[in-house]
Motif scaffolding. Structure first.
Motif, PDB file in Angstrom:
ATOM      1  N   ILE A 140       0.878  -1.171   0.000  1.00 19.26           N
ATOM      2  CA  ILE A 140       0.000   0.000   0.000  1.00 19.26           C
ATOM      3  C   ILE A 140       0.910   1.214   0.000  1.00 19.26           C
ATOM      4  N   ILE A 141       0.709   2.115  -0.944  1.00 23.43           N
ATOM      5  CA  ILE A 141       1.595   3.267  -1.097  1.00 23.43           C
ATOM      6  C   ILE A 141       0.868   4.529  -0.651  1.00 23.43           C
ATOM      7  N   PHE A 142       1.382   5.142   0.392  1.00 26.19           N
ATOM      8  CA  PHE A 142       0.835   6.397   0.900  1.00 26.19           C
ATOM      9  C   PHE A 142       1.675   7.540   0.332  1.00 26.19           C
ATOM     10  N   GLY A 143       1.004   8.559  -0.178  1.00 24.96           N
ATOM     11  CA  GLY A 143       1.697   9.612  -0.893  1.00 24.96           C
ATOM     12  C   GLY A 143       2.032  10.828  -0.058  1.00 24.96           C
ATOM     13  N   GLU A 144       3.140  11.469  -0.416  1.00 26.66           N
ATOM     14  CA  GLU A 144       3.560  12.728   0.204  1.00 26.66           C
ATOM     15  C   GLU A 144       4.197  13.584  -0.884  1.00 26.66           C
ATOM     16  N   SER A 145       3.710  14.805  -1.058  1.00 26.67           N
ATOM     17  CA  SER A 145       4.266  15.685  -2.089  1.00 26.67           C
ATOM     18  C   SER A 145       4.725  16.995  -1.473  1.00 26.67           C
ATOM     19  N   LYS A 146       5.819  17.509  -1.992  1.00 20.84           N
ATOM     20  CA  LYS A 146       6.349  18.798  -1.558  1.00 20.84           C
ATOM     21  C   LYS A 146       6.796  19.582  -2.787  1.00 20.84           C
ATOM     22  N   THR A 147       6.321  20.814  -2.910  1.00 16.91           N
ATOM     23  CA  THR A 147       6.802  21.722  -3.955  1.00 16.91           C
ATOM     24  C   THR A 147       7.426  22.911  -3.236  1.00 16.91           C
ATOM     25  N   GLU A 148       8.742  22.918  -3.196  1.00 21.82           N
ATOM     26  CA  GLU A 148       9.476  23.947  -2.451  1.00 21.82           C
ATOM     27  C   GLU A 148      10.687  24.393  -3.265  1.00 21.82           C
ATOM     28  N   ILE A 149      11.108  25.614  -3.008  1.00 25.56           N
ATOM     29  CA  ILE A 149      12.195  26.203  -3.787  1.00 25.56           C
ATOM     30  C   ILE A 149      13.470  25.372  -3.691  1.00 25.56           C
ATOM     31  N   GLU A 150      13.872  25.016  -2.496  1.00 27.63           N
ATOM     32  CA  GLU A 150      15.170  24.363  -2.278  1.00 27.63           C
ATOM     33  C   GLU A 150      14.987  22.853  -2.167  1.00 27.63           C
ATOM     34  N   LEU A 151      15.757  22.112  -2.922  1.00 29.46           N
ATOM     35  CA  LEU A 151      15.600  20.664  -3.018  1.00 29.46           C
ATOM     36  C   LEU A 151      15.849  19.964  -1.685  1.00 29.46           C
ATOM     37  N   THR A 152      16.926  20.310  -1.009  1.00 24.30           N
ATOM     38  CA  THR A 152      17.241  19.656   0.267  1.00 24.30           C
ATOM     39  C   THR A 152      16.138  19.909   1.291  1.00 24.30           C
ATOM     40  N   THR A 153      15.634  21.125   1.334  1.00 23.86           N
ATOM     41  CA  THR A 153      14.551  21.465   2.263  1.00 23.86           C
ATOM     42  C   THR A 153      13.298  20.668   1.948  1.00 23.86           C
ATOM     43  N   ALA A 154      12.973  20.551   0.679  1.00 23.14           N
ATOM     44  CA  ALA A 154      11.782  19.800   0.279  1.00 23.14           C
ATOM     45  C   ALA A 154      11.892  18.339   0.702  1.00 23.14           C
ATOM     46  N   LEU A 155      13.053  17.746   0.504  1.00 23.46           N
ATOM     47  CA  LEU A 155      13.263  16.363   0.914  1.00 23.46           C
ATOM     48  C   LEU A 155      13.153  16.213   2.431  1.00 23.46           C
ATOM     49  N   SER A 156      13.756  17.139   3.161  1.00 20.67           N
ATOM     50  CA  SER A 156      13.691  17.087   4.626  1.00 20.67           C
ATOM     51  C   SER A 156      12.255  17.162   5.112  1.00 20.67           C
ATOM     52  N   HIS A 157      11.486  18.081   4.543  1.00 18.48           N
ATOM     53  CA  HIS A 157      10.094  18.247   4.956  1.00 18.48           C
ATOM     54  C   HIS A 157       9.246  17.030   4.596  1.00 18.48           C
ATOM     55  N   ALA A 158       9.541  16.404   3.462  1.00 17.64           N
ATOM     56  CA  ALA A 158       8.782  15.216   3.052  1.00 17.64           C
ATOM     57  C   ALA A 158       8.983  14.077   4.043  1.00 17.64           C
ATOM     58  N   PHE A 159      10.222  13.808   4.412  1.00 20.40           N
ATOM     59  CA  PHE A 159      10.480  12.705   5.338  1.00 20.40           C
ATOM     60  C   PHE A 159       9.978  13.026   6.747  1.00 20.40           C
ATOM     61  N   LYS A 160      10.031  14.278   7.149  1.00 18.60           N
ATOM     62  CA  LYS A 160       9.476  14.665   8.442  1.00 18.60           C
ATOM     63  C   LYS A 160       7.966  14.433   8.457  1.00 18.60           C
ATOM     64  N   SER A 161       7.286  14.799   7.371  1.00 17.57           N
ATOM     65  CA  SER A 161       5.836  14.595   7.288  1.00 17.57           C
ATOM     66  C   SER A 161       5.480  13.114   7.343  1.00 17.57           C
ATOM     67  N   ILE A 162       6.272  12.290   6.674  1.00 18.37           N
ATOM     68  CA  ILE A 162       6.024  10.849   6.683  1.00 18.37           C
ATOM     69  C   ILE A 162       6.234  10.275   8.084  1.00 18.37           C
ATOM     70  N   TYR A 163       7.281  10.726   8.752  1.00 22.48           N
ATOM     71  CA  TYR A 163       7.535  10.281  10.129  1.00 22.48           C
ATOM     72  C   TYR A 163       6.360  10.646  11.035  1.00 22.48           C
ATOM     73  N   GLU A 164       5.873  11.869  10.911  1.00 21.52           N
ATOM     74  CA  GLU A 164       4.756  12.312  11.744  1.00 21.52           C
ATOM     75  C   GLU A 164       3.479  11.560  11.396  1.00 21.52           C
ATOM     76  N   PHE A 165       3.279  11.302  10.121  1.00 21.10           N
ATOM     77  CA  PHE A 165       2.102  10.552   9.681  1.00 21.10           C
ATOM     78  C   PHE A 165       2.131   9.131  10.238  1.00 21.10           C
ATOM     79  N   LYS A 166       3.282   8.481  10.106  1.00 17.73           N
ATOM     80  CA  LYS A 166       3.395   7.109  10.583  1.00 17.73           C
ATOM     81  C   LYS A 166       3.176   7.016  12.084  1.00 17.73           C
ATOM     82  N   ASN A 167       3.685   7.987  12.813  1.00 15.24           N
ATOM     83  CA  ASN A 167       3.642   7.926  14.271  1.00 15.24           C
ATOM     84  C   ASN A 167       2.498   8.745  14.875  1.00 15.24           C
TER      85      ASN A 167
END
Length: 299
Positions: A140-167
């Motif tokens: 089962i694939i749960f989606g997370e999308s981020k559209t942000e200016i800086e690539l590293t920031t977007a990746l960081s925010h995506a994984f943080k959101s997934i961590y918060e979602f999971k927990n």
């Protein structure tokens, strides 16, 4: 059982620049087609019009409007426009398109159908899909999308959101979300889709595996990242072929330089048990382009 995919032409507007494998995870790099040393945004707009209907409306609603394409299109555009005003954005639609067209992972249901009012939308994943693996097991694939200016920031925010979602970590006052809540939501709203009884039973068995099932089911995540790329004016003066080569090399380098960061975030949030399907696309003038595309496809 294989539910039919709904979008097949979306990838025509992109060049696939490569795939990186990090352990069991997959990072795919896509670039919009280039025309006269510019990204071809009009092709992207055109390729999103039909998927917008399937993304915004359930199969059941689409069946009710069979034979009325103009009314169906208008209803989908109104719902998506209402959605992006309140919570959503272009990235969620593009994530849906990549999961369907590239990963061949059908959506289970339309999250836009689950809104509780015009000002409050169901929290949680940006989409829910499933994929059958070569060994016969499922994810089962749960989606997370981020559209942000800086690539590293977007990746960081995506994984943080997934961590918060999971927990099930939520800001004060927000509706409870997380894997158990999300699966319950799916199960409770399958009637909004025109699945046959057999298909509904199949999906419920994926969400809540039974002891007698002949397959295993794991939770995975799909991530879409749009970030802003800067193109030197001198590069725009290159020949078309030289420009394509140089820009595509730049994109691949920018993403390759973030692979360690992706691994770091997976380790930091202890998400190693999950598989990630990551799609990354650069935009020029990201905020402006995102707004223009959303406006164009909802006209």
């Amino acid at each position: 059982m294989d539910l039919s995919l709904e979008n097949n032409d979306f990838l025509n507007g992109f060049d696939h620049l490569g795939n990186h494998k990090l352990s069991k995870n997959s990072i795919d790099i896509f670039s919009l087609k280039i025309n006269a040393n510019e990204f071809n945004y009009s092709t992207l707009q055109d390729s999103l019009i039909d998927p917008l209907i399937n993304y915004s409306l359930s199969r059941k609603v689409r069946a009710e409007y069979q034979g009325k394409p103009a009314a169906l299109s208008r209803k989908a555009r109104e719902k998506f426009l209402d959605y992006i005003r309140n919570k959503g954005e272009l990235g969620e639609l593009m994530l849906y398109c990549f999961l369907e067209s590239h990963l061949k992972a059908p959506k289970i249901l339309s999250k836009l159908e689950l809104k509780t009012s015009t000002s409050h939308y169901v929290n949680g994943a940006d989409g829910v899909h499933f994929v059958r693996l070569p060994d016969g097991d499922f994810q089962i694939i749960f989606g997370e999308s981020k559209t942000e200016i800086e690539l590293t920031t977007a990746l960081s925010h995506a994984f943080k959101s997934i961590y918060e979602f999971k927990n099930e970590i939520n800001s004060a006052g927000s509706k409870k979300s997380g894997l158990p809540y999300e699966k319950g939501l799916i199960s409770d709203h399958l009637e909004k889709e025109t699945f046959s009884d057999e298909e509904k039973e199949f999906i419920k068995n994926i969400i809540y595996p039974k002891r007698e099932n002949s397959f295993e089911v794991d939770d995975a995540f799909g991530i879409f990242i749009a970030y802003e790329i800067t193109i030197d004016d001198n590069d725009k003066r290159l020949s078309n072929s030289e420009f394509r080569k140089k820009l595509q090399f730049q994109i691949k380098e920018e993403i390759s330089n973030r692979l360690q960061h992706i691994e770091k975030k997976i380790d930091e949030y202890k998400l190693f048990g999950h598989k990630f399907y990551i799609y990354i696309v650069p935009f020029t003038e990201l905020t402006k382009r995102r707004s223009e595309i959303q406006k164009e496809i909802t006209r």
